[in-house]
Scaffold this motif. Structure first.
Motif, PDB file in Angstrom:
ATOM      1  N   SER A 126       0.819  -1.216   0.000  1.00 34.56           N
ATOM      2  CA  SER A 126       0.000   0.000   0.000  1.00 34.56           C
ATOM      3  C   SER A 126       0.853   1.266   0.000  1.00 34.56           C
ATOM      4  N   ALA A 127       2.121   1.152   0.363  1.00 32.69           N
ATOM      5  CA  ALA A 127       3.009   2.318   0.363  1.00 32.69           C
ATOM      6  C   ALA A 127       3.232   2.848  -1.046  1.00 32.69           C
ATOM      7  N   ASN A 128       3.045   2.020  -2.061  1.00 33.01           N
ATOM      8  CA  ASN A 128       3.344   2.426  -3.426  1.00 33.01           C
ATOM      9  C   ASN A 128       2.667   3.737  -3.805  1.00 33.01           C
ATOM     10  N   TRP A 129       1.358   3.753  -3.859  1.00 39.47           N
ATOM     11  CA  TRP A 129       0.641   4.961  -4.274  1.00 39.47           C
ATOM     12  C   TRP A 129       0.670   6.040  -3.206  1.00 39.47           C
ATOM     13  N   LEU A 130       0.713   5.648  -1.930  1.00 34.17           N
ATOM     14  CA  LEU A 130       0.761   6.643  -0.852  1.00 34.17           C
ATOM     15  C   LEU A 130       2.051   7.452  -0.918  1.00 34.17           C
ATOM     16  N   GLU A 131       3.174   6.784  -1.142  1.00 28.14           N
ATOM     17  CA  GLU A 131       4.449   7.485  -1.266  1.00 28.14           C
ATOM     18  C   GLU A 131       4.483   8.333  -2.534  1.00 28.14           C
ATOM     19  N   ARG A 132       3.887   7.846  -3.604  1.00 30.80           N
ATOM     20  CA  ARG A 132       3.832   8.639  -4.840  1.00 30.80           C
ATOM     21  C   ARG A 132       3.054   9.933  -4.630  1.00 30.80           C
ATOM     22  N   GLU A 133       1.979   9.872  -3.854  1.00 29.22           N
ATOM     23  CA  GLU A 133       1.194  11.074  -3.579  1.00 29.22           C
ATOM     24  C   GLU A 133       2.021  12.094  -2.790  1.00 29.22           C
ATOM     25  N   VAL A 134       2.758  11.634  -1.781  1.00 32.50           N
ATOM     26  CA  VAL A 134       3.596  12.534  -0.996  1.00 32.50           C
ATOM     27  C   VAL A 134       4.690  13.134  -1.886  1.00 32.50           C
TER      28      VAL A 134
END
Length: 160
Positions: free
Chosen positions: A108-116
């Motif tokens: 789940s870090a994939n898209w969350l980190e991309r957003e940040v």
């Protein structure tokens, strides 16, 4: 998990060799972790059967401004079997804001980190696909940074 805050503090102490720093007045309980220790601490919190934080529910960034010279990445972890949440905060230098990606631990870090990354420009080292996710690929700047100056126009269209 009898006292989750103590357990997490103990895990952080074991993994880093130093006393954990709690985030004051944090709900859920939170700890400050150095960027060079984040990956080992997060891995242990995920793999340790007494804690088992099996879900990364959110990642967010904070720009503390040019005066402070820092940015933050805050991770919200949840243990489904123990029904417990914690936060981990990493404070980074503003001019070189980068931290190790947690995608190898939680997908789940994939898209969350991309957003940040897209909103703050914080880089996630070893991220498998670090590119913009909300803004167009050719957008200039990072809209949630305090020093962001929005363009007068984008691709010939005036921006108000």
């Amino acid at each position: 998990m009898a006292d989750a805050r103590q357990l997490v503090g103990s895990i952080i102490r074991t993994m880093t060799g130093s006393d954990p720093v709690e985030i004051p007045d944090s709900t859920p309980h939170g700890f400050i972790v150095s960027s060079d220790q984040l990956l080992v601490v997060a891995t242990e919190l995920h793999k340790n059967p007494e804690a088992y934080f099996d879900m990364l529910s959110n990642v967010t960034g904070v720009d503390n401004g040019a005066e402070a010279g820092t940015m933050e990445v805050i991770y919200h972890l949840y243990s489904i079997p123990f029904n417990y949440s914690i936060t981990l905060k990493v404070v980074l230098p503003r001019d070189t804001a980068a931290v190790e990606s947690l995608v190898p631990i939680w997908k789940s870090a994939n898209w969350l980190e991309r957003e940040v990354y897209d909103m703050f420009g914080i880089r996630f080292i070893n991220h498998p696909d670090l590119r913009r996710i909300l803004m167009p690929a050719d957008w200039k700047g990072y809209p949630l940074r305090k020093d962001y100056q929005h363009e007068e126009e984008y691709r010939g269209v005036k921006i108000d």
